[in-house]
Scaffold this motif. Sequence first.
Motif, PDB file in Angstrom:
ATOM      1  N   ILE A 131       0.837  -1.205   0.000  1.00 15.90           N
ATOM      2  CA  ILE A 131       0.000   0.000   0.000  1.00 15.90           C
ATOM      3  C   ILE A 131       0.873   1.256   0.000  1.00 15.90           C
ATOM      4  CG2 ILE A 131      -1.664   1.350   1.386  1.00 15.90           C
ATOM      5  CD1 ILE A 131      -2.899  -1.351   2.253  1.00 15.90           C
ATOM      6  N   HIS A 132       1.994   1.195   0.694  1.00 11.35           N
ATOM      7  CA  HIS A 132       2.885   2.353   0.782  1.00 11.35           C
ATOM      8  C   HIS A 132       3.477   2.734  -0.573  1.00 11.35           C
ATOM      9  CE1 HIS A 132       2.499   2.466   5.084  1.00 11.35           C
ATOM     10  NE2 HIS A 132       2.874   1.212   5.188  1.00 11.35           N
ATOM     11  N   ASP A 133       3.539   1.765  -1.494  1.00  8.68           N
ATOM     12  CA  ASP A 133       4.054   2.059  -2.834  1.00  8.68           C
ATOM     13  C   ASP A 133       3.172   3.074  -3.564  1.00  8.68           C
ATOM     14  OD1 ASP A 133       6.009   0.206  -2.316  1.00  8.68           O
ATOM     15  OD2 ASP A 133       5.061  -1.419  -3.452  1.00  8.68           O
ATOM     16  N   PHE A 134       1.924   3.188  -3.113  1.00  9.07           N
ATOM     17  CA  PHE A 134       0.974   4.108  -3.758  1.00  9.07           C
ATOM     18  C   PHE A 134       0.799   5.411  -2.970  1.00  9.07           C
ATOM     19  CE2 PHE A 134      -0.078  -0.241  -4.974  1.00  9.07           C
ATOM     20  CZ  PHE A 134       0.038  -0.144  -6.360  1.00  9.07           C
ATOM     21  N   GLY A 135       1.709   5.638  -2.010  1.00 13.25           N
ATOM     22  CA  GLY A 135       1.718   6.921  -1.309  1.00 13.25           C
ATOM     23  C   GLY A 135       0.790   7.002  -0.107  1.00 13.25           C
ATOM     24  N   GLN A 136       0.214   5.879   0.281  1.00 13.47           N
ATOM     25  CA  GLN A 136      -0.676   5.880   1.442  1.00 13.47           C
ATOM     26  C   GLN A 136       0.019   5.246   2.650  1.00 13.47           C
ATOM     27  OE1 GLN A 136      -4.469   3.282   1.962  1.00 13.47           O
ATOM     28  NE2 GLN A 136      -5.241   5.312   1.401  1.00 13.47           N
ATOM     29  N   SER A 137      -0.229   5.820   3.817  1.00 15.75           N
ATOM     30  CA  SER A 137       0.341   5.288   5.063  1.00 15.75           C
ATOM     31  C   SER A 137      -0.721   4.494   5.803  1.00 15.75           C
ATOM     32  CB  SER A 137       0.827   6.434   5.951  1.00 15.75           C
ATOM     33  OG  SER A 137       1.822   7.179   5.291  1.00 15.75           O
ATOM     34  N   ILE A 138      -0.347   3.331   6.305  1.00 19.42           N
ATOM     35  CA  ILE A 138      -1.259   2.536   7.127  1.00 19.42           C
ATOM     36  C   ILE A 138      -0.924   2.766   8.593  1.00 19.42           C
ATOM     37  CG2 ILE A 138      -1.964   0.192   7.779  1.00 19.42           C
ATOM     38  CD1 ILE A 138      -3.092   1.079   5.088  1.00 19.42           C
ATOM     39  N   TRP A 139      -1.917   3.208   9.339  1.00 17.64           N
ATOM     40  CA  TRP A 139      -1.813   3.342  10.789  1.00 17.64           C
ATOM     41  C   TRP A 139      -2.712   2.295  11.430  1.00 17.64           C
ATOM     42  CZ3 TRP A 139      -2.214   9.357  11.963  1.00 17.64           C
ATOM     43  CH2 TRP A 139      -1.138  10.020  11.344  1.00 17.64           C
ATOM     44  N   LEU A 140      -2.383   1.902  12.636  1.00 18.27           N
ATOM     45  CA  LEU A 140      -3.170   0.905  13.365  1.00 18.27           C
ATOM     46  C   LEU A 140      -4.183   1.589  14.265  1.00 18.27           C
ATOM     47  CD1 LEU A 140      -3.516  -2.139  14.161  1.00 18.27           C
ATOM     48  CD2 LEU A 140      -1.910  -1.675  16.035  1.00 18.27           C
ATOM     49  N   ASP A 141      -5.430   1.163  14.173  1.00 22.65           N
ATOM     50  CA  ASP A 141      -6.489   1.738  15.008  1.00 22.65           C
ATOM     51  C   ASP A 141      -6.669   0.866  16.256  1.00 22.65           C
ATOM     52  OD1 ASP A 141      -8.458   3.603  15.663  1.00 22.65           O
ATOM     53  OD2 ASP A 141     -10.049   2.457  14.705  1.00 22.65           O
ATOM     54  N   PHE A 142      -5.640   0.869  17.086  1.00 22.78           N
ATOM     55  CA  PHE A 142      -5.681   0.011  18.285  1.00 22.78           C
ATOM     56  C   PHE A 142      -4.455   0.289  19.142  1.00 22.78           C
ATOM     57  CE2 PHE A 142      -4.562  -3.929  20.544  1.00 22.78           C
ATOM     58  CZ  PHE A 142      -5.734  -4.112  21.262  1.00 22.78           C
ATOM     59  N   ILE A 143      -4.654   0.224  20.447  1.00 24.84           N
ATOM     60  CA  ILE A 143      -3.507   0.282  21.369  1.00 24.84           C
ATOM     61  C   ILE A 143      -3.895  -0.403  22.672  1.00 24.84           C
ATOM     62  CG2 ILE A 143      -4.114   2.514  22.441  1.00 24.84           C
ATOM     63  CD1 ILE A 143      -1.088   3.179  22.402  1.00 24.84           C
ATOM     64  N   ASP A 144      -2.974  -1.122  23.249  1.00 26.63           N
ATOM     65  CA  ASP A 144      -3.070  -1.544  24.653  1.00 26.63           C
ATOM     66  C   ASP A 144      -1.656  -1.902  25.113  1.00 26.63           C
ATOM     67  OD1 ASP A 144      -2.518  -4.135  23.732  1.00 26.63           O
ATOM     68  OD2 ASP A 144      -4.469  -4.970  24.304  1.00 26.63           O
ATOM     69  N   ARG A 145      -1.515  -2.173  26.383  1.00 30.04           N
ATOM     70  CA  ARG A 145      -0.161  -2.419  26.913  1.00 30.04           C
ATOM     71  C   ARG A 145       0.422  -3.732  26.415  1.00 30.04           C
ATOM     72  NH1 ARG A 145      -0.151   0.536  32.889  1.00 30.04           N
ATOM     73  NH2 ARG A 145      -0.427   2.595  31.920  1.00 30.04           N
ATOM     74  N   GLU A 146      -0.442  -4.713  26.187  1.00 23.71           N
ATOM     75  CA  GLU A 146       0.034  -6.030  25.766  1.00 23.71           C
ATOM     76  C   GLU A 146       0.690  -5.960  24.382  1.00 23.71           C
ATOM     77  OE1 GLU A 146       0.217  -9.930  24.065  1.00 23.71           O
ATOM     78  OE2 GLU A 146      -1.219  -8.440  23.352  1.00 23.71           O
ATOM     79  N   ILE A 147       0.072  -5.212  23.460  1.00 27.48           N
ATOM     80  CA  ILE A 147       0.621  -5.148  22.093  1.00 27.48           C
ATOM     81  C   ILE A 147       1.968  -4.411  22.080  1.00 27.48           C
ATOM     82  CG2 ILE A 147      -0.467  -2.991  21.262  1.00 27.48           C
ATOM     83  CD1 ILE A 147      -1.039  -4.438  18.626  1.00 27.48           C
ATOM     84  N   ILE A 148       2.151  -3.494  23.026  1.00 27.72           N
ATOM     85  CA  ILE A 148       3.426  -2.772  23.133  1.00 27.72           C
ATOM     86  C   ILE A 148       4.480  -3.669  23.798  1.00 27.72           C
ATOM     87  CG2 ILE A 148       4.599  -0.781  24.181  1.00 27.72           C
ATOM     88  CD1 ILE A 148       1.873   0.701  24.035  1.00 27.72           C
ATOM     89  N   ALA A 149       4.126  -4.236  24.953  1.00 25.18           N
ATOM     90  CA  ALA A 149       5.093  -5.008  25.752  1.00 25.18           C
ATOM     91  C   ALA A 149       5.518  -6.316  25.078  1.00 25.18           C
ATOM     92  CB  ALA A 149       4.506  -5.296  27.129  1.00 25.18           C
ATOM     93  N   SER A 150       4.596  -6.929  24.327  1.00 25.20           N
ATOM     94  CA  SER A 150       4.884  -8.238  23.721  1.00 25.20           C
ATOM     95  C   SER A 150       5.756  -8.163  22.474  1.00 25.20           C
ATOM     96  CB  SER A 150       3.566  -8.915  23.333  1.00 25.20           C
ATOM     97  OG  SER A 150       2.938  -8.159  22.300  1.00 25.20           O
ATOM     98  N   GLY A 151       5.913  -6.957  21.950  1.00 27.12           N
ATOM     99  CA  GLY A 151       6.679  -6.804  20.708  1.00 27.12           C
ATOM    100  C   GLY A 151       5.812  -6.887  19.460  1.00 27.12           C
ATOM    101  N   LYS A 152       4.494  -7.094  19.635  1.00 24.27           N
ATOM    102  CA  LYS A 152       3.594  -7.212  18.469  1.00 24.27           C
ATOM    103  C   LYS A 152       3.538  -5.916  17.665  1.00 24.27           C
ATOM    104  CE  LYS A 152       0.398 -10.630  20.414  1.00 24.27           C
ATOM    105  NZ  LYS A 152      -0.959 -10.799  20.985  1.00 24.27           N
TER     106      LYS A 152
END
Length: 363
Positions: free
Chosen positions: A9-30
């Motif tokens: 998708i980035h090849d076409f100039g669009q950025s993908i952002w994630l619509d989600f956050i919690d401590r587990e996704i940060i701490a686990s390395g996901k």
Amino acid sequence: MATNNVKQIHDFGQSIWLDFIDREIIASGKLKKLIDEDGVRGVTSNPAIFEKAITSSADYDNDIKELAKTAANNEELFFGLAVKDIQQATELFKDVYTESDKVDGYVSLEVSPFLALDTEGTAKQAELLWKQVDRDNVMIKIPGTQPGLAAIRQSIAKGININVTLLFGLERYEAVTEAYIAGLEDHLAAGHKIAHIASVASFFLSRIDVIVDPLLEAKGEKALVGEVAIASAKKAYEIYKRVFSSERWKKLEAEGAKPQRLLWASTGSKNPAFKDTKYVEALIGPDTVDTVPLETVDAFRDHGVAANTLEGGLAEATATLAKLKDLGIDLDAITQQLEDEGIEKFNKPFEKLLNAIEDQKNK
């Protein structure tokens, strides 16, 4: 080895952002893995996401007990929890922020949904959260309500990065671009540089079709089902290109100003009859952002098709919106209804969250 579908998708100039956050996704390395393998370039959060994160795990329990000793109320306590998560996430996106020349790498934190119709309260809290997070690559989310417009302008004029959320209608979207540009002009007139200020305007998609599609089906217009939100987004992009190529804009651009990119939100398919990557695939194009839920990232990685689709079919998009008028479907009234409901959709989980924090404090 085939290129990752999400990265394509980035090849076409669009950025993908994630619509989600919690401590587990940060701490686990996901989250780090999503950045490295899928090319995810930012994160958005909202009250409903935080409500789910905080009430469905024990990860926040110790901090709740600690913050309860000093927080004046449960809302202040919540923002203490959220700020910590946002700060940790911004660290993970530091390289993206630097390498993209401050275009991407942002993590968004929303003001209290209770302030959606309060200009002064919104502007005040946006500045407070900006100072509390204290990271260059944070964006403060402000709803693009009528009272929110002045708060957006005031916040940009203070040099704060703003993610304008809850946009459904084209007229309101254009008013948001005006608030952004006027805010930059104010900041510049006060003797400040403007090249560091970033903003996105979050245009919500699938919720439009949820309301409009049953009306179309009732009128026997099945060919238009699932097409109105995409048509609206294409027309919004047409406005974006016009506004950010104007002579007025070029003066700011000469001072280093960045355009306020359109961000597609609510891009998970809510109708099971639609392909689960429908809204992502339909609106890939230059200088835009798409914020997607985790399950949609997974779906696109598995079977999404990346192509430059945003700028095609503009005549058809125009015809689709014209046809709605002919059918007597008032899209302006529907987008106002969606804005009202959107405020309520964030108020309810926020109330639930504050109650859950109260319960946890008393354990």
